[in-house]
Write a protein that holds these residues in place. Structure first.
Motif, short mmCIF file in Angstrom:
data_model
loop_
_atom_site.label_atom_id
_atom_site.label_comp_id
_atom_site.label_asym_id
_atom_site.label_seq_id
_atom_site.Cartn_x
_atom_site.Cartn_y
_atom_site.Cartn_z
N VAL A 307 38.85 38.13 38.12
CA VAL A 307 39.21 39.11 39.15
C VAL A 307 40.44 38.68 39.93
O VAL A 307 40.77 37.50 40.02
CB VAL A 307 38.05 39.34 40.15
CG1 VAL A 307 36.84 39.94 39.44
CG2 VAL A 307 37.66 38.04 40.86
N ALA A 308 41.11 39.68 40.51
CA ALA A 308 42.23 39.45 41.42
C ALA A 308 41.80 39.90 42.81
O ALA A 308 41.08 40.91 42.95
CB ALA A 308 43.46 40.23 40.96
N LEU A 309 42.23 39.18 43.82
CA LEU A 309 41.85 39.49 45.20
C LEU A 309 43.03 40.03 45.99
O LEU A 309 44.19 39.85 45.61
CB LEU A 309 41.28 38.25 45.89
CG LEU A 309 40.10 37.57 45.18
CD1 LEU A 309 39.65 36.33 45.94
CD2 LEU A 309 38.94 38.55 45.01
N SER A 310 42.73 40.67 47.11
CA SER A 310 43.76 41.33 47.91
C SER A 310 44.75 40.37 48.54
O SER A 310 45.86 40.76 48.92
CB SER A 310 43.09 42.16 49.01
OG SER A 310 42.24 41.35 49.82
N ASP A 325 29.03 44.07 45.70
CA ASP A 325 30.48 44.06 45.56
C ASP A 325 31.14 42.93 46.34
O ASP A 325 32.35 42.91 46.53
CB ASP A 325 31.09 45.41 45.98
CG ASP A 325 30.78 45.78 47.43
OD1 ASP A 325 29.93 45.10 48.06
OD2 ASP A 325 31.38 46.75 47.94
N ARG A 326 30.33 41.94 46.76
CA ARG A 326 30.86 40.77 47.49
C ARG A 326 30.32 39.48 46.85
O ARG A 326 29.60 38.70 47.47
CB ARG A 326 30.47 40.82 48.97
CG ARG A 326 30.73 42.13 49.69
CD ARG A 326 32.20 42.45 49.78
NE ARG A 326 32.91 41.50 50.62
CZ ARG A 326 34.24 41.48 50.72
NH1 ARG A 326 34.98 42.31 50.00
NH2 ARG A 326 34.83 40.61 51.50
N VAL A 355 38.85 40.04 52.67
CA VAL A 355 39.31 39.87 51.29
C VAL A 355 38.49 40.78 50.38
O VAL A 355 37.26 40.78 50.42
CB VAL A 355 39.18 38.41 50.82
CG1 VAL A 355 39.72 38.25 49.40
CG2 VAL A 355 39.90 37.47 51.78
N VAL A 356 39.18 41.55 49.54
CA VAL A 356 38.47 42.44 48.62
C VAL A 356 38.98 42.23 47.19
O VAL A 356 40.09 41.74 46.98
CB VAL A 356 38.66 43.93 49.01
CG1 VAL A 356 38.06 44.20 50.38
CG2 VAL A 356 40.13 44.33 48.97
N ILE A 357 38.16 42.60 46.24
CA ILE A 357 38.55 42.55 44.83
C ILE A 357 39.43 43.76 44.54
O ILE A 357 39.03 44.90 44.79
CB ILE A 357 37.32 42.55 43.91
CG1 ILE A 357 36.52 41.25 44.11
CG2 ILE A 357 37.73 42.70 42.45
CD1 ILE A 357 35.21 41.21 43.37
N THR A 358 40.62 43.52 44.04
CA THR A 358 41.55 44.63 43.73
C THR A 358 41.65 44.91 42.26
O THR A 358 42.12 45.98 41.85
CB THR A 358 42.95 44.29 44.27
OG1 THR A 358 43.40 43.05 43.69
CG2 THR A 358 42.94 44.17 45.79
N GLU A 359 41.22 43.98 41.43
CA GLU A 359 41.30 44.17 39.98
C GLU A 359 40.22 43.33 39.32
O GLU A 359 39.94 42.20 39.72
CB GLU A 359 42.68 43.74 39.47
CG GLU A 359 42.89 43.98 38.00
CD GLU A 359 44.28 43.55 37.54
OE1 GLU A 359 44.52 43.53 36.32
OE2 GLU A 359 45.11 43.19 38.41
N CYS A 360 39.58 43.90 38.32
CA CYS A 360 38.57 43.17 37.58
C CYS A 360 38.81 43.37 36.10
O CYS A 360 38.91 44.49 35.62
CB CYS A 360 37.17 43.67 37.95
SG CYS A 360 35.84 42.90 37.00
N ASN A 361 38.91 42.28 35.40
CA ASN A 361 39.09 42.35 33.95
C ASN A 361 38.35 41.18 33.36
O ASN A 361 38.01 40.22 34.07
CB ASN A 361 40.56 42.31 33.57
CG ASN A 361 40.83 43.02 32.24
OD1 ASN A 361 39.98 43.03 31.37
ND2 ASN A 361 42.01 43.60 32.11
N THR A 362 38.12 41.18 32.08
CA THR A 362 37.41 40.07 31.47
C THR A 362 38.38 39.10 30.81
O THR A 362 38.04 38.41 29.86
CB THR A 362 36.40 40.59 30.45
OG1 THR A 362 37.00 41.60 29.65
CG2 THR A 362 35.19 41.14 31.14
#
Length: 365
Positions: A307-310, A325-326, A355-362
Motif C-alpha cells: 500500500v501507499a499512504l497519504s 480500513d485502519r 494518515v490514510v491509504i491512498t493506493e492498494c496493490n499486491t
C-alpha cells in the motif's frame, strides 16, 4: 510473506503458501522456486496473485476465516448440489437423493456458521487462490461467508441465519441453465446474451421453489439478489419495500465478491475499489446500512498487500486492527526511498488518523 501479482512475480521467487485447486489438489507446493515456465502457466490459468517468501514480511500471515479443507468441502457440496438440483426429475431420480443433497447443504452452512460465530475479529477478504473454472462455486462460498457475517451482526435468529446461509449458497444455481459459451465469453456480452444471463435468477427460483424441503425465503434469494432499491435491477424491477430483506443483504455480498474476483472478461478490482463500487450505489441500488456493516466487519486490505499512504510512505499490510480500513502497515519506503532493513517499522493507522491509504496493490511500485 507478501502477496504479489502474477505480473510482478519473478524467476527465483519462492512460494510461501501452497496453491491448491477447488478439488483440494495441490498444484504447487510451498517453497517451490518459480521459473519463467511456471509463471507463464499461472498466467494461463488466470491466477491473480500468489504469496511469496520475503525476509521483511516473514511473520505476516494471510488471515482467512475459512480454512482450505472446509472451503474445498463446501465447493464440492455446492458443485454436487447444483448438478443434482438442475438435473432432478422425480420420475428418474429417487427422492432420498434430493433430501440427502439438501441435508448436506444445510450441514455445510451450519459448519460455516459455527466458524463465523467463533471469530469475532475482522473478517479478511476471501484470499485463497482457486482456478478460474471453479469461479461459480468459489463465489458461492464467499457470498455465503460474507452474508453470514452480516446476518450475525444484524442479530438474526438461528433459523434466519440458516435460511439466508442456504440462500446465499444456492443463489446462483440458475446459472446451470445459462450456456457455458455465454458464461465464459471473454468479450463484452451482446444485449441478447445479457438477457440470457439475467434469466439465471428466474431459473434458480423455478428450480428451488419446486422442492418442499427448500423454504420460500431461500428461493427468493435466487430470484431477487439482482434486484435494486431504485427498481433498476432484474428480473422484476422490484423496488425497496418489495425486495426480500435477505436479497438486499446478499446483493452487497454478491457484488463485492463478483467485482473483486478475476473473470474471463476482466481483471479483478482491488478490495477497496470493490467497496467504492458499492458506495457509488449506496441508498439507490444497495442498502447503505448493509454497506456500512460490511465495511465495519470485512477487511478490504488483506494481509501482505502493498500500500501507499497519504504522507508518501509505502509498505505491506502487517495485520488487522479492530477498524478494517485502519490496519497496521510495515513501512518499507519513505519519500520514494527504501528504508534500510534495520530501520523497518510498523505503523498502526488506528492511532494515526491523519494518515490514510491512498493506493492498494499486491505488488510494490
Amino acid at each position: 510473506m507478501k502477496a504479489v501479482t502474477i505480473d510482478a512475480l519473478r524467476p527465483g521467487d519462492q512460494l510461501a503458501k501452497p496453491i491448491i485447486d477447488a478439488y483440494g489438489r495441490i498444484l504447487l507446493q510451498k517453497e517451490v522456486i518459480f521459473t519463467q515456465k511456471l509463471i507463464k502457466r499461472l498466467k494461463e490459468f488466470n491466477f491473480r496473485y500468489v504469496y511469496i517468501e520475503d525476509a521483511l514480511s516473514e511473520d505476516i500471515m494471510p488471515q482467512n476465516i475459512i480454512d482450505e479443507q472446509l472451503r474445498v468441502e463446501a465447493i464440492s457440496k455446492i458443485r454436487q448440489t447444483f448438478k443434482i438440483f438442475d438435473q432432478y426429475n422425480e420420475k428418474e431420480h429417487k427422492q432420498y437423493v434430493l433430501e440427502r443433497s439438501v441435508k448436506e447443504v444445510q450441514e455445510t452452512v451450519n459448519e460455516i456458521i459455527n466458524v463465523v460465530n467463533e471469530h469475532d475479529e475482522i473478517l479478511s477478504i476471501m484470499s485463497d487462490i482457486f482456478m478460474f473454472d471453479d469461479y461459480l462455486y468459489n463465489h458461492s462460498v464467499n457470498v455465503t461467508v460474507y452474508t453470514l457475517v452480516l446476518a450475525r451482526e444484524l442479530n438474526f435468529s438461528e433459523r434466519q441465519i440458516e435460511e439466508i446461509g442456504i440462500g446465499a449458497m444456492l443463489h446462483d444455481i440458475g446459472k446451470m441453465h445459462v450456456p457455458k459459451s455465454i458464461i465464459d465469453k471473454p468479450g463484452k456480452l451482446t444485449d441478447m446474451e445479457f438477457e440470457v444471463v439475467k434469466e439465471h435468477t428466474t431459473y434458480g427460483y423455478e428450480i428451488l421453489k419446486q422442492f418442499k424441503q427448500i423454504p420460500q425465503a431461500v428461493a427468493n434469494c435466487a430470484y431477487q439478489h439482482h434486484e435494486r432499491l431504485d427498481g433498476s435491477g432484474y428480473p422484476l424491477g422490484l423496488k425497496e419495500s418489495n425486495i426480500h430483506e435477505y436479497a438486499k443483504i446478499m446483493a452487497v455480498s454478491d457484488v463485492f465478491d463478483a467485482v473483486t474476483s478475476n473473470r474471463v472478461y476482466r481483471n479483478a478490482f482491488l478490495p477497496h475499489e470493490g467497496l467504492e463500487i458499492l458506495y457509488s450505489g449506496s441508498g439507490t441500488q444497495y442498502s447503505q446500512e448493509y454497506i456500512e456493516l460490511f465495511k465495519r466487519h470485512i477487511s478490504i486490505y488483506p494481509n501482505g498487500s502493498y500500500v501507499a499512504l497519504s504522507d508518501g510512505r509505502k509498505g505491506i499490510i502487517a495485520h488487522q486492527t479492530k477498524v478494517p480500513d485502519r490496519p497496521v502497515i510495515r513501512i518499507l519506503e519513505e519519500q520514494e526511498h527504501e528504508i534500510h532493513t534495520s530501520q523497518v517499522y510498523d505503523l498502526n493507522l488506528a492511532f494515526n488518523p491523519s494518515v490514510v491509504i491512498t493506493e492498494c496493490n499486491t505488488t510494490p511500485s
